[in-house]
Design a protein around this motif. Structure first.
Motif, mmCIF file in Angstrom:
data_model
loop_
_atom_site.group_PDB
_atom_site.id
_atom_site.type_symbol
_atom_site.label_atom_id
_atom_site.label_comp_id
_atom_site.label_asym_id
_atom_site.label_seq_id
_atom_site.Cartn_x
_atom_site.Cartn_y
_atom_site.Cartn_z
ATOM 1 N N LEU A 605 0.833 -1.197 0.000
ATOM 2 C CA LEU A 605 0.000 0.000 0.000
ATOM 3 C C LEU A 605 0.876 1.258 0.000
ATOM 4 O O LEU A 605 2.053 1.221 0.344
ATOM 5 C CB LEU A 605 -0.956 0.000 1.201
ATOM 6 C CG LEU A 605 -0.353 -0.362 2.579
ATOM 7 C CD1 LEU A 605 0.161 0.874 3.277
ATOM 8 C CD2 LEU A 605 -1.409 -1.067 3.425
ATOM 9 N N ARG A 606 0.264 2.401 -0.382
ATOM 10 C CA ARG A 606 0.898 3.719 -0.333
ATOM 11 C C ARG A 606 0.083 4.584 0.644
ATOM 12 O O ARG A 606 -1.046 4.970 0.342
ATOM 13 C CB ARG A 606 0.930 4.365 -1.714
ATOM 14 C CG ARG A 606 1.977 3.789 -2.647
ATOM 15 C CD ARG A 606 2.020 4.583 -3.939
ATOM 16 N NE ARG A 606 3.038 4.106 -4.850
ATOM 17 C CZ ARG A 606 4.300 4.521 -4.844
ATOM 18 N NH1 ARG A 606 4.690 5.420 -3.943
ATOM 19 N NH2 ARG A 606 5.169 4.056 -5.714
ATOM 20 N N PRO A 607 0.633 4.922 1.809
ATOM 21 C CA PRO A 607 -0.148 5.664 2.799
ATOM 22 C C PRO A 607 -0.082 7.176 2.570
ATOM 23 O O PRO A 607 0.806 7.693 1.896
ATOM 24 C CB PRO A 607 0.535 5.287 4.113
ATOM 25 C CG PRO A 607 1.975 5.125 3.715
ATOM 26 C CD PRO A 607 1.958 4.548 2.314
ATOM 27 N N VAL A 612 0.730 8.050 8.974
ATOM 28 C CA VAL A 612 1.937 7.517 9.610
ATOM 29 C C VAL A 612 2.174 8.264 10.912
ATOM 30 O O VAL A 612 2.186 9.501 10.948
ATOM 31 C CB VAL A 612 3.157 7.659 8.677
ATOM 32 C CG1 VAL A 612 4.397 7.126 9.363
ATOM 33 C CG2 VAL A 612 2.904 6.933 7.367
ATOM 34 N N ARG A 613 2.351 7.522 11.980
ATOM 35 C CA ARG A 613 2.616 8.111 13.291
ATOM 36 C C ARG A 613 4.078 7.866 13.672
ATOM 37 O O ARG A 613 4.578 6.742 13.549
ATOM 38 C CB ARG A 613 1.708 7.491 14.357
ATOM 39 C CG ARG A 613 0.231 7.557 14.031
ATOM 40 C CD ARG A 613 -0.290 8.972 14.157
ATOM 41 N NE ARG A 613 -1.714 9.049 13.856
ATOM 42 C CZ ARG A 613 -2.660 8.875 14.773
ATOM 43 N NH1 ARG A 613 -2.331 8.591 16.020
ATOM 44 N NH2 ARG A 613 -3.938 8.983 14.434
ATOM 45 N N ALA A 614 4.746 8.910 14.132
ATOM 46 C CA ALA A 614 6.128 8.765 14.586
ATOM 47 C C ALA A 614 6.152 7.946 15.869
ATOM 48 O O ALA A 614 5.287 8.083 16.747
ATOM 49 C CB ALA A 614 6.753 10.139 14.808
ATOM 50 N N PHE A 615 7.173 7.104 15.986
ATOM 51 C CA PHE A 615 7.290 6.249 17.167
ATOM 52 C C PHE A 615 8.782 6.034 17.423
ATOM 53 O O PHE A 615 9.384 5.085 16.944
ATOM 54 C CB PHE A 615 6.596 4.909 16.932
ATOM 55 C CG PHE A 615 6.530 4.039 18.157
ATOM 56 C CD1 PHE A 615 5.601 4.296 19.151
ATOM 57 C CD2 PHE A 615 7.417 2.981 18.323
ATOM 58 C CE1 PHE A 615 5.538 3.502 20.282
ATOM 59 C CE2 PHE A 615 7.356 2.181 19.454
ATOM 60 C CZ PHE A 615 6.419 2.438 20.435
ATOM 61 N N GLY A 620 8.390 4.589 12.835
ATOM 62 C CA GLY A 620 7.004 4.988 12.734
ATOM 63 C C GLY A 620 6.097 3.785 12.731
ATOM 64 O O GLY A 620 6.550 2.638 12.605
ATOM 65 N N VAL A 621 4.820 4.005 12.892
ATOM 66 C CA VAL A 621 3.818 2.941 12.846
ATOM 67 C C VAL A 621 2.700 3.402 11.930
ATOM 68 O O VAL A 621 2.487 4.605 11.719
ATOM 69 C CB VAL A 621 3.274 2.607 14.248
ATOM 70 C CG1 VAL A 621 4.362 2.028 15.121
ATOM 71 C CG2 VAL A 621 2.654 3.849 14.901
ATOM 72 N N PRO A 647 7.992 7.603 4.532
ATOM 73 C CA PRO A 647 7.000 6.551 4.281
ATOM 74 C C PRO A 647 5.899 6.967 3.316
ATOM 75 O O PRO A 647 5.379 6.141 2.561
ATOM 76 C CB PRO A 647 6.433 6.261 5.673
ATOM 77 C CG PRO A 647 7.496 6.700 6.617
ATOM 78 C CD PRO A 647 8.147 7.888 5.965
ATOM 79 N N SER A 648 5.538 8.252 3.319
ATOM 80 C CA SER A 648 4.456 8.686 2.431
ATOM 81 C C SER A 648 4.888 8.712 0.974
ATOM 82 O O SER A 648 4.037 8.745 0.072
ATOM 83 C CB SER A 648 3.964 10.071 2.851
ATOM 84 O OG SER A 648 5.020 11.033 2.751
#
Length: 723
Positions: A605-607, A612-615, A620-621, A647-648
């Motif tokens: 997938l392409r979010p 995307v949340r920083a972790f 990230g998660v 990630p995006s």
């Protein structure tokens, strides 16, 4: 054919025979013995005995003979295969397997004195005695290496002589001798038949040649050297059972003329009518007379030969060919041929190279602007069909591994005092031969762990309301292009509090470490971990489950645990169907190209950036349908400087591993195709995080990611950082 090749074929037939024996013994135990079941066991043991005698394995031959005698008593109805006798047959089968293994390896024959004594007792009419291995071993420790047909030399000679009941003068000394006349028939040698082993077997029973009939031997100008013109007459002691003599000729009875008479019958029988003699003798075999006559030269032929071979064979011998014909017809549709494994490996390698060449051809044509053409599609289809056929040749049912488990269960029952019922499912599930050969040791450790640690003792089970007999279930199935082998039990399950305490005690984890149930379950795979209070020959050293995980990972597989305290546990091995070719997703990471095994891939997938949340720093998660999954950057894990870090802007591939689902971040997806696996360890060196390499259609080398290792490394690093 070289002797080593013939010997290898003999041991292959031994393995097949032992598998038949064990399967039919299990049938006899579960549903009661019938005539065909016992006959199948008898034939398999007899074949092993005959081959052992031909190759000079005296210990194997002797033990097989004793077991065969007991089986013959059962099939003739003189003994009934009750529970005690069936247990004895299982014990004898275990010793027979050890004899075959020692003969194959050239090692010392196993100690078989205790089982031989029990077989002898049954032969002489006594009930099947129960096993008392410790007492027997303490009484007769020096007899372990005694040949099966020899008696230990610890006896009182005077007492033995006094006990012999000598016959009175004039009384008959014993039953009359047997006279056996044997002549190979037409076509007997067409399939490689040889009378000499049969004659040697008669001599082993105490026989001696009394005449060699050369009456049909033609003049030299009419002699055909690939035909046999000779017949032999042997005298055997009357104490030898007629069935033992007939058994010598079991497999050639339809390719010879055989007459077995007692000496008294031969003397009183009227002389047979002279058979009609054709002007030209009919060809019957292919052994030269000089090589065929084993003992007596033509000069010792008596003037009055014994009964002519026109005497009909015994009813047992005559019925054997008729019984064999339906079996031959039934087996005609499943004929097999033995092929050397090296030849199969070369075939699979060549098919792999063909797959690479076909991919290169497709790539080259597309680079030159040639679109899809029918011939190229046909080539692709035929290549896939050829590859599937080649891999199916190497495929074997896991039954060859599962068949060892009943013996392991019996040994564990004896060692632990527990009662175990084994349930097997999917034993005909096929997998690559290499995988079959290498899952034996992990499976053995898992079975031992299930019985020793998983199942409670009979008293404990009854006290908590469970049946005294525990259940171990072994199953195999194809799932998502892989094979899943599960070992489950209905025992006590994993006591996670105790496992954690033991891990802290041994310094495997810190006392204040935060561990999930899944983390605690996986502690049993740690090197040196064990919950056993004492070290025994079954467990206690903390190496078993560690070996399981390492061997499974070496096969490119993974192992999962599911356990409920007080209810039982399930260990599931997920393995590739083949180690040679796999379906993979070809991905880009910076300027590098990698392959992710498709068996791990769930989706891609392409979010959006907001999803995307920083972790933590650089991590990230992503929320995937209500579950937050960690994002692992392949570029950062493998040190690729020009890999995408956002990630995006990347492609996220959701993968399934032993520890659950994770996300691999790559720059892009190039293709999905079948790739040929080349070993890094054999051609370069082992590299952590990579399971192999392959050659792509454009000639580039792409590395295959070891998804399990990459995810495990990242999770371990995250835990260390959090700590």
């Amino acid at each position: 054919m070289e002797l080593d090749e013939i010997l290898a074929i003999f041991f292959q037939e031994c393995e097949e025979g032992l598998a038949q024996v064990e399967a039919n013994l299990a049938t006899a135990r579960d549903t009661g013995p019938d005539g065909e079941t016992i006959n199948t066991i008898f034939r398999a043991v007899h074949s092993i005995k005959g081959g052992a005698g031909a190759f000079g394995f005296e210990a194997l031959q002797g033990f097989s003979h004793h077991l065969e005698t007991v089986l013959d008593l059962i099939r003739t109805g003189e003994r009934t295969a009750d529970a005690a006798l069936t247990d004895l047959l299982f014990a004898a089968f275990d010793v027979l397997s050890d004899h075959v293994a020692s003969a194959q390896s050239g090692g010392t024959p196993p100690a078989d004195t205790a089982v031989l004594a029990r077989l002898e007792a049954v032969t002489h009419g006594a009930p099947a005695p129960a096993a008392e291995p410790e007492a027997v071993d303490e009484v007769t420790p020096a007899v372990a290496d005694t040949a099966p047909d020899e008696e230990p030399m610890d006896f009182d000679l005077d007492a033995l002589l006094a006990s012999i009941d000598l016959p009175a003068a004039g009384a008959p000394a014993g039953p009359p001798d047997w006279l056996v006349r044997f002549k190979p028939a037409r076509g007997a040698f067409d399939n490689g038949g040889d009378p000499l082993p049969l004659l040697r077997e008669l001599e082993r029973l105490g026989g001696r040649a009394v005449s060699v009939d050369l009456g049909e031997l033609p003049m030299l100008d009419a002699l055909v050297v690939d035909e046999c013109w000779i017949a032999w007459t042997y005298r055997l002691p009357g104490e030898v059972a007629r069935t033992d003599i007939e058994a010598v000729f079991d497999f050639v009875i339809d390719q010879c003329t055989l007459a077995i008479q007692s000496e008294e019958d031969a003397e009183t029988a009227p002389p047979p009518a002279a058979p009609a003699v054709a002007s030209t003798p009919e060809p019957e075999a292919d052994l030269p007379p000089e090589a065929a006559a084993p003992a007596a030269p033509p000069s010792v032929v008596p003037a009055e030969p014994l009964a002519d071979p026109v005497v009909p064979p015994s009813p047992v011998a005559a019925a054997e060919p008729a019984a064999r014909e339906p079996a031959a017809a039934a087996n005609a549709g499943s004929a097999t041929i033995r092929v050397e494994l090296d030849k199969l490996d070369r075939l699979v390698n060549l098919v792999g190279e063909l797959v690479i060449t076909q991919a290169m051809l497709s790539q080259r044509l597309s680079m030159h602007g040639v679109g899809a053409i029918d011939e190229l599609s046909d080539l692709d289809h035929l290549t896939r069909e050829l590859q599937d056929s080649a891999m199916s040749i190497r495929a074997q049912p896991v039954k060859s591994v599962f068949s060892r488990v009943p013996r392991i269960i019996r040994e564990l029952e004896a060692g632990t005092g527990k009662r175990v019922r084994l349930e097997v499912e999917g034993e005909m599930t096929e997998v690559d031969k290499t995988v079959v050969e290498r899952i034996g040791e992990p499976l053995t450790h898992m079975i031992r762990n299930a019985v020793d640690h998983g199942l409670e003792s009979p008293d404990e089970r009854v006290a908590i309301g469970k049946p005294a007999e525990g259940v171990v279930r072994l199953s195999a199935e194809h799932r998502s292009g892989r094979i899943v082998i599960s070992v489950s039990d209905d025992g006590r399950g994993i006591d996670r509090a105790r496992v954690r305490a033991k891990a802290v005690e041994r310094g495997i984890v810190a006392p204040d470490a935060h561990l999930t149930d899944e983390d605690i379950d996986n502690l049993i795979f740690a090197p040196g971990f064990t919950t056993a209070a004492t070290v025994s020959n079954i467990s206690g050293r903390g190496v078993g489950m560690d070996v399981v995980r390492k061997n499974v990972q070496a096969l490119g597989g993974r192992i999962g645990i599911s356990s409920r305290f007080g209810k039982g546990s399930t260990f599931a091995l997920t393995l590739p169907l083949t180690l040679a070719i796999l379906d993979g997703m070809v991905v880009s990471v910076g300027t590098q190209t990698y392959v992710i095994p498709l068996a791990h891939v769930v989706e891609s997938l392409r979010p959006e950036s907001r999803e995307v949340r920083a972790f933590g720093p650089g991590e990230g998660v992503l929320d995937v349908r209500g579950t937050y999954l960690p994002i692992l950057s392949i570029g950062r894990l493998l040190g690729i400087p020009d890999a995408c870090t956002d990630p995006s802007s990347a492609v996220l591939v959701v993968v399934e591993t032993d520890t659950g689902q994770s996300i691999l971040m790559v720059d892009g997806i190039q293709d999905q195709r079948q790739v040929v696996v080349k070993s890094l360890e054999a051609n370069y060196a082992p590299v952590t995080g990579l399971s192999g390499a392959t050659v792509l259609g454009d000639g580039r080398v792409a590395l295959i990611l070891d998804v399990e290792t990459l995810v495990a490394r990242q999770r371990a690093a995250s835990r260390d950082l959090a700590a």
